[in-house]
Design a protein around this motif. Structure first.
Motif, PDB file in Angstrom:
ATOM      1  N   ALA A   1      52.154  57.061  14.671  1.00 20.51           N
ATOM      2  CA  ALA A   1      51.551  55.973  15.324  1.00 20.51           C
ATOM      3  C   ALA A   1      50.580  55.376  14.251  1.00 20.51           C
ATOM      4  O   ALA A   1      50.168  54.176  14.050  1.00 20.51           O
ATOM      5  N   PHE A   2      49.486  56.558  13.918  1.00 19.38           N
ATOM      6  CA  PHE A   2      48.286  56.101  13.237  1.00 19.38           C
ATOM      7  C   PHE A   2      48.731  55.481  11.857  1.00 19.38           C
ATOM      8  O   PHE A   2      48.117  54.664  11.306  1.00 19.38           O
ATOM      9  N   ALA A   3      49.483  56.254  11.183  1.00 21.55           N
ATOM     10  CA  ALA A   3      50.255  55.960   9.952  1.00 21.55           C
ATOM     11  C   ALA A   3      50.698  54.324   9.808  1.00 21.55           C
ATOM     12  O   ALA A   3      50.564  53.890   8.793  1.00 21.55           O
ATOM     13  N   ALA A   4      51.340  53.931  10.900  1.00 26.03           N
ATOM     14  CA  ALA A   4      51.844  52.680  11.073  1.00 26.03           C
ATOM     15  C   ALA A   4      50.673  51.819  11.105  1.00 26.03           C
ATOM     16  O   ALA A   4      50.914  50.601  10.681  1.00 26.03           O
TER      17      ALA A   4
ATOM     18  N   PRO B   1      46.463  52.271  11.067  1.00 27.57           N
ATOM     19  CA  PRO B   1      45.193  52.947  11.137  1.00 27.57           C
ATOM     20  C   PRO B   1      44.230  52.068  11.848  1.00 27.57           C
ATOM     21  O   PRO B   1      43.154  52.776  12.666  1.00 27.57           O
ATOM     22  N   GLY B   2      44.221  50.920  11.260  1.00 27.40           N
ATOM     23  CA  GLY B   2      42.945  50.070  11.852  1.00 27.40           C
ATOM     24  C   GLY B   2      42.826  50.014  13.324  1.00 27.40           C
ATOM     25  O   GLY B   2      41.945  49.972  13.953  1.00 27.40           O
ATOM     26  N   ARG B   3      44.038  49.781  13.811  1.00 30.49           N
ATOM     27  CA  ARG B   3      44.307  49.699  15.538  1.00 30.49           C
ATOM     28  C   ARG B   3      43.259  50.972  16.114  1.00 30.49           C
ATOM     29  O   ARG B   3      42.469  50.740  17.080  1.00 30.49           O
ATOM     30  N   TYR B   4      43.775  52.169  15.625  1.00 32.74           N
ATOM     31  CA  TYR B   4      43.316  53.227  16.238  1.00 32.74           C
ATOM     32  C   TYR B   4      41.783  53.571  15.810  1.00 32.74           C
ATOM     33  O   TYR B   4      41.013  53.972  16.539  1.00 32.74           O
ATOM     34  N   LEU B   5      41.399  53.331  14.717  1.00 32.37           N
ATOM     35  CA  LEU B   5      40.350  53.717  14.020  1.00 32.37           C
ATOM     36  C   LEU B   5      39.162  52.909  14.826  1.00 32.37           C
ATOM     37  O   LEU B   5      37.934  53.555  15.106  1.00 32.37           O
ATOM     38  N   SER B   6      39.391  51.736  14.840  1.00 28.60           N
ATOM     39  CA  SER B   6      38.266  50.941  15.578  1.00 28.60           C
ATOM     40  C   SER B   6      37.852  51.441  16.888  1.00 28.60           C
ATOM     41  O   SER B   6      36.560  51.793  17.365  1.00 28.60           O
ATOM     42  N   GLU B   7      38.961  51.756  17.906  1.00 22.18           N
ATOM     43  CA  GLU B   7      38.611  52.512  19.007  1.00 22.18           C
ATOM     44  C   GLU B   7      37.973  53.723  19.027  1.00 22.18           C
ATOM     45  O   GLU B   7      37.379  54.131  19.850  1.00 22.18           O
ATOM     46  N   ALA B   8      38.832  54.650  18.335  1.00 20.88           N
ATOM     47  CA  ALA B   8      37.961  55.956  17.868  1.00 20.88           C
ATOM     48  C   ALA B   8      36.692  55.870  17.437  1.00 20.88           C
ATOM     49  O   ALA B   8      35.899  56.787  18.110  1.00 20.88           O
ATOM     50  N   ARG B   9      36.238  55.203  16.541  1.00 20.66           N
ATOM     51  CA  ARG B   9      34.939  55.118  16.060  1.00 20.66           C
ATOM     52  C   ARG B   9      33.827  54.890  17.388  1.00 20.66           C
ATOM     53  O   ARG B   9      32.865  55.155  17.434  1.00 20.66           O
TER      54      ARG B   9
END
Length: 171
Positions: free
Chosen positions: A146-149, A151-159
């Motif tokens: 999911a992340f590889a597809a 990354p921007g979607r998950y990184l902003s929330e994770a950060r």
């Protein structure tokens, strides 16, 4: 007396001797005469529970150089962020020591998809992505995919969630 009764009697006698010793040690500890044990590892970096090896002994630089997980060797170790890191060779060790913020897994090795959902899920060194010249580890293969597809979607929330979640982890 039967052998079983003798064995039982011997055990109860041993327990009777241990209880006062434990009580005395507990009293000394409570009085401050025996110092409390201090943790030697941190939860802020994913590490093997008993060995303290960061990312379970895998070489973080190898993900960049060889594009695969490679176990580090005891001959090439470094300490950083409260954990012991292992490397496959001296060159990888030197690169990491010079730039741990580049080669170390982001979010201490915690799964960014889990972090985006508000959960600290330890990353598995076998499920990884190198994106934007940074290493990310994932707890499950589905999270990696999911992340590889996207990354921007998950990184902003994770950060956004990482600072608060990091505070819940032991130093």
């Amino acid at each position: 007396m039967t052998a079983q009764r003798q064995e039982r009697y011997g055990r109860s006698r041993q327990i009777a001797l241990i209880v006062p010793v434990l009580a005395a040690l507990t009293g000394l500890w409570a009085a401050g005469l025996i110092p409390a044990a201090r943790a030697t590892t941190t939860e802020r970096v994913v590490a093997a529970r008993f060995s303290g090896l960061a990312i379970y002994g895998f070489d973080p630089v190898a993900y960049f150089v060889q594009n695969r997980p490679v176990l580090g060797l005891p001959d090439f170790e470094a300490q950083e962020a409260g954990a012991v890191w292992r490397f496959h060779n001296e060159g990888n060790r030197a690169s990491f020591v010079a730039h741990p913020e580049v080669y170390g897994p982001q979010f201490g090795g915690y799964d960014p998809v889990g972090l985006a959902r508000g959960v600290t899920l330890a990353g598995n060194p076998r499920f990884f992505v190198v994106a934007g010249e940074r290493l990310y580890l994932f707890g499950v293969e589905a999270h990696r995919n999911a992340f590889a597809a996207d990354p921007g979607r998950y990184l902003s929330e994770a950060r956004q969630r990482w600072p608060e979640l990091e505070e819940t982890l032991a130093q």
